[in-house]
Scaffold this motif. Structure first.
Motif, short mmCIF file in Angstrom:
data_model
loop_
_atom_site.label_atom_id
_atom_site.label_comp_id
_atom_site.label_asym_id
_atom_site.label_seq_id
_atom_site.Cartn_x
_atom_site.Cartn_y
_atom_site.Cartn_z
N GLY A 53 0.79 -1.21 0.00
CA GLY A 53 0.00 0.00 0.00
C GLY A 53 0.82 1.26 0.00
O GLY A 53 2.05 1.23 -0.10
N LEU A 54 0.11 2.35 0.14
CA LEU A 54 0.65 3.70 0.12
C LEU A 54 -0.03 4.48 1.24
O LEU A 54 -1.03 4.02 1.79
N PRO A 55 0.43 5.69 1.54
CA PRO A 55 -0.29 6.49 2.52
C PRO A 55 -1.75 6.74 2.12
O PRO A 55 -2.58 7.04 2.98
N SER A 56 -2.08 6.57 0.86
CA SER A 56 -3.46 6.79 0.39
C SER A 56 -4.32 5.54 0.42
O SER A 56 -5.52 5.62 0.15
N GLY A 57 -3.74 4.36 0.75
CA GLY A 57 -4.57 3.17 0.87
C GLY A 57 -3.89 1.88 0.46
O GLY A 57 -2.69 1.85 0.16
N LEU A 58 -4.69 0.82 0.46
CA LEU A 58 -4.22 -0.53 0.13
C LEU A 58 -4.31 -0.76 -1.37
O LEU A 58 -5.36 -0.52 -1.98
N TYR A 65 -7.19 -0.02 -4.02
CA TYR A 65 -8.44 -0.76 -3.79
C TYR A 65 -9.18 -0.28 -2.54
O TYR A 65 -10.38 -0.08 -2.57
N ILE A 66 -8.47 -0.12 -1.45
CA ILE A 66 -9.07 0.38 -0.21
C ILE A 66 -8.51 1.77 0.03
O ILE A 66 -7.30 1.94 0.20
N ASP A 67 -9.38 2.77 0.00
CA ASP A 67 -8.92 4.15 0.13
C ASP A 67 -9.96 4.98 0.89
O ASP A 67 -10.82 4.42 1.57
N CYS A 68 -9.89 6.28 0.74
CA CYS A 68 -10.75 7.19 1.52
C CYS A 68 -12.24 6.97 1.27
O CYS A 68 -13.05 7.35 2.11
N ARG A 69 -12.62 6.33 0.17
CA ARG A 69 -14.04 6.07 -0.09
C ARG A 69 -14.69 5.24 1.01
O ARG A 69 -15.90 5.29 1.20
N TYR A 70 -13.90 4.45 1.73
CA TYR A 70 -14.44 3.50 2.70
C TYR A 70 -14.30 3.96 4.16
O TYR A 70 -14.73 3.24 5.06
N VAL A 71 -13.71 5.10 4.38
CA VAL A 71 -13.40 5.54 5.74
C VAL A 71 -14.65 5.56 6.63
O VAL A 71 -14.60 5.15 7.79
N SER A 72 -15.77 5.99 6.11
CA SER A 72 -17.00 6.05 6.93
C SER A 72 -17.40 4.65 7.41
O SER A 72 -17.98 4.51 8.49
N LEU A 73 -17.08 3.63 6.64
CA LEU A 73 -17.40 2.25 7.04
C LEU A 73 -16.44 1.72 8.11
O LEU A 73 -16.75 0.75 8.79
N PHE A 74 -15.28 2.34 8.25
CA PHE A 74 -14.30 1.90 9.24
C PHE A 74 -14.69 2.33 10.66
O PHE A 74 -14.36 1.66 11.62
N ARG A 75 -15.40 3.44 10.76
CA ARG A 75 -15.72 3.99 12.06
C ARG A 75 -16.64 3.05 12.83
O ARG A 75 -17.58 2.50 12.28
N GLY A 76 -16.34 2.86 14.10
CA GLY A 76 -17.13 1.97 14.94
C GLY A 76 -16.77 0.50 14.80
O GLY A 76 -17.43 -0.36 15.37
N ARG A 77 -15.73 0.20 14.03
CA ARG A 77 -15.29 -1.17 13.85
C ARG A 77 -13.83 -1.28 14.27
O ARG A 77 -13.09 -0.30 14.22
N ILE A 79 -10.31 -1.97 13.33
CA ILE A 79 -9.61 -2.03 12.05
C ILE A 79 -8.15 -2.34 12.27
O ILE A 79 -7.55 -1.98 13.28
N PHE A 80 -7.62 -3.01 11.29
CA PHE A 80 -6.29 -3.59 11.35
C PHE A 80 -5.69 -3.35 9.96
O PHE A 80 -6.08 -4.02 9.01
N CYS A 81 -4.82 -2.37 9.82
CA CYS A 81 -4.28 -1.99 8.51
C CYS A 81 -2.80 -2.33 8.43
O CYS A 81 -1.97 -1.67 9.07
N ALA A 86 0.48 2.55 6.28
CA ALA A 86 -0.93 2.59 6.68
C ALA A 86 -1.13 3.56 7.85
O ALA A 86 -2.21 4.12 8.02
N ASP A 87 -0.08 3.77 8.63
CA ASP A 87 -0.19 4.71 9.75
C ASP A 87 -0.53 6.11 9.25
O ASP A 87 -1.31 6.82 9.89
N LEU A 88 0.01 6.50 8.10
CA LEU A 88 -0.28 7.82 7.55
C LEU A 88 -1.73 7.92 7.08
O LEU A 88 -2.38 8.96 7.22
N PHE A 89 -2.23 6.83 6.52
CA PHE A 89 -3.64 6.76 6.11
C PHE A 89 -4.54 6.92 7.33
O PHE A 89 -5.49 7.71 7.33
N MET A 90 -4.24 6.18 8.38
CA MET A 90 -5.07 6.23 9.59
C MET A 90 -4.99 7.59 10.27
O MET A 90 -5.99 8.11 10.75
N GLU A 91 -3.81 8.16 10.29
CA GLU A 91 -3.64 9.48 10.91
C GLU A 91 -4.42 10.54 10.13
O GLU A 91 -5.14 11.35 10.72
#
Length: 182
Positions: A53-58, A65-77, A79-81, A86-91
Motif C-alpha cells: 500500500g501507500l499512505p493513500s490506501g491498500l 483498492y481500499i482508500d478514503c471512499r471507505y473511511v466512513s465504514l471503518f468507524r465503529g469497527r 480495524i487492522f491496517c 498505513a499509519d499515515l492513512f489512519m492518521e
C-alpha cells in the motif's frame, strides 16, 4: 465477532496468510465490486486489510483498492491496517486500530530503507511477523507486548519492522521510531 480479511492476491505478500489461515472469518483475496465490498464491510465487526500500500490506501488488483471512499465504514469497527505507511492513512483520516508504518517484506524494500538483510533473515522476519499478527488479530484487545514477544530476533529487519507496528487510539498521535512523535 465477525471478521473480514481483505488481502489482495500478490505472491510477495502470501506469507501474511499465516495471520488468518484457519480462523473463522471471511477472506477476500480476489476483486469484489465496490457495492459488494461495502456490504461485506458493513456486516463485519473487525476489518483486517493486508498487502502492499501507500499512505493513500491498500493496493490490490492493479489499483488503489481500499482508500478514503471507505473511511466512513471503518468507524465503529475494529480495524487492522497492515500495509506500508498505513499509519499515515489512519492518521489522515483520524482512525483508530492497529496499523503499520513502512514495513520491509522484500529485499528491494530493505535496500531502499538501508537495512542490511539476508534472504534467510527476511524469510524468518516474514514468518514471525505473520505469526505475531495472528495473535493480535485473535485478541479482543490489542497488545503490542504480545506481538513483540513473538516477533523478535537479532536481525536488523526485525528491529526495523518491530518499531513500525502501532496501536492508534482516539486522539493520540503515533510515535515515530526515531523522533518519539510526529
Amino acid at each position: 465477532m465477525s471478521t473480514l480479511v481483505v488481502h489482495p492476491k500478490d505472491r510477495s505478500t502470501d506469507f501474511l496468510e499465516r495471520a488468518y489461515s484457519g480462523m473463522y472469518c471471511n477472506v477476500l483475496r480476489s476483486f469484489l465490486p465496490e457495492t459488494l465490498l461495502c456490504s461485506m464491510m458493513m456486516q463485519s465487526d473487525r476489518l483486517v486489510f493486508m498487502g502492499h500500500g501507500l499512505p493513500s490506501g491498500l493496493i490490490g488488483f492493479d489499483k488503489l483498492y481500499i482508500d478514503c471512499r471507505y473511511v466512513s465504514l471503518f468507524r465503529g469497527r475494529d480495524i487492522f491496517c497492515v500495509w506500508c505507511n498505513a499509519d499515515l492513512f489512519m492518521e489522515k483520516h483520524n482512525l483508530t486500530g492497529v496499523c503499520t508504518g513502512m514495513i520491509i517484506s522484500e529485499m528491494e524494500e530493505a535496500a531502499d530503507c538501508g537495512v542490511n538483510v539476508t534472504e534467510d533473515e527476511l524469510l524468518e522476519s516474514n514468518t514471525l511477523f505473520a505469526e505475531a499478527l495472528r495473535v493480535m488479530v485473535l485478541q479482543d484487545e490489542y497488545d503490542l507486548s504480545e506481538f513483540r514477544s513473538i516477533y523478535k530476533g537479532s536481525s536488523d529487519v526485525i528491529k526495523f519492522n518491530s518499531d513500525r507496528v502501532y496501536i492508534r487510539k482516539k486522539g493520540e498521535c503515533l510515535p515515530g521510531p526515531e523522533t518519539g512523535g510526529r
